[in-house]
Design an enzyme around this catalytic site. Sequence first.
Site, PDB file in Angstrom:
ATOM      1  N   SER A  35      30.320  34.671  41.855  1.00  0.00           N
ATOM      2  CA  SER A  35      30.572  35.813  42.736  1.00  0.00           C
ATOM      3  C   SER A  35      29.540  36.918  42.610  1.00  0.00           C
ATOM      4  O   SER A  35      29.281  37.635  43.581  1.00  0.00           O
ATOM      5  CB  SER A  35      31.978  36.373  42.484  1.00  0.00           C
ATOM      6  OG  SER A  35      32.189  36.620  41.120  1.00  0.00           O
TER       7      SER A  35
ATOM      8  N   HIS B  39      30.275  42.321  40.465  1.00  0.00           N
ATOM      9  CA  HIS B  39      30.240  42.288  41.926  1.00  0.00           C
ATOM     10  C   HIS B  39      29.454  43.468  42.487  1.00  0.00           C
ATOM     11  O   HIS B  39      28.600  43.306  43.362  1.00  0.00           O
ATOM     12  CB  HIS B  39      31.669  42.319  42.476  1.00  0.00           C
ATOM     13  CG  HIS B  39      32.498  41.137  42.087  1.00  0.00           C
ATOM     14  ND1 HIS B  39      33.855  41.058  42.308  1.00  0.00           N
ATOM     15  CD2 HIS B  39      32.158  39.971  41.477  1.00  0.00           C
ATOM     16  CE1 HIS B  39      34.313  39.905  41.866  1.00  0.00           C
ATOM     17  NE2 HIS B  39      33.304  39.228  41.344  1.00  0.00           N
TER      18      HIS B  39
END
Length: 249
Positions: free
Chosen positions: A130, A196
């Site tokens: 991610s 992220h």
Amino acid sequence: MFPIRDHNPSGRVPVVTYALIAANIIVFLNYYALFQNELALNRFFWDWALIPARLSTGEAWSGLATSMFLHGGILHLAGNMLFLFIFGDNVEDEMGHLGYLVFYLASGIGAGLAQYLTAPLSQVPMVGASGAIAGVMGAYLLLFPRARVDVLIILIVIFRVVTIPAWILLALWLGMQAFGGLGTPADAGGVAYWAHVGGFGVGAVLAIPVWLRRGGPAFWRRSHGLPPHPEVRYRAGRTDIPTVRRRRR
């Protein structure tokens, strides 16, 4: 709220994006059986995941790269691969295959370092693609802010698909990650929010040269942040003269 597709066809086959998806799936299948043995799984992640405390002692720097191909479960893998499938092809189209691969790996490493800096003594393993995919999303926001994205909205028993500009979806996603990071101890388990956020920022910065080659602000004014017509591409180094690729009859 889940993105399910974008209305932004790419001009070439995204072979690197497909290869990355395949690599993540193959790696996951190779250690999937370890989920039946928690001790063995923890041992595996200790060797191959990103563990900030080990980086702080000068160990296991390879985890910055290997952790990008590990996932904590089927849903974790599926969600990441969906995002990569939706946004990766267009970024690869703009950067070229090799440039995109270097960009993806750099975004993932930058994401790992961002998470490390928030809790350098944490012993919680970090796994997942991610962070690298967040970099892809950061580049997508810079290059195609107004591309249309279909989003599945689930409200208890109501399911509805709506189409919204990419910048709204990506800005909301980034805001949720920052909010989650501020509200969660950095050394706690669960979602690596700062990976992220860091990956998104690294990806946006690394995409600036591509954006500038397209004309920078002039590219936005000309395209209004929308993707080009699927038949139209711009010659390398020329941002003002479109060339049309004709179909062979």
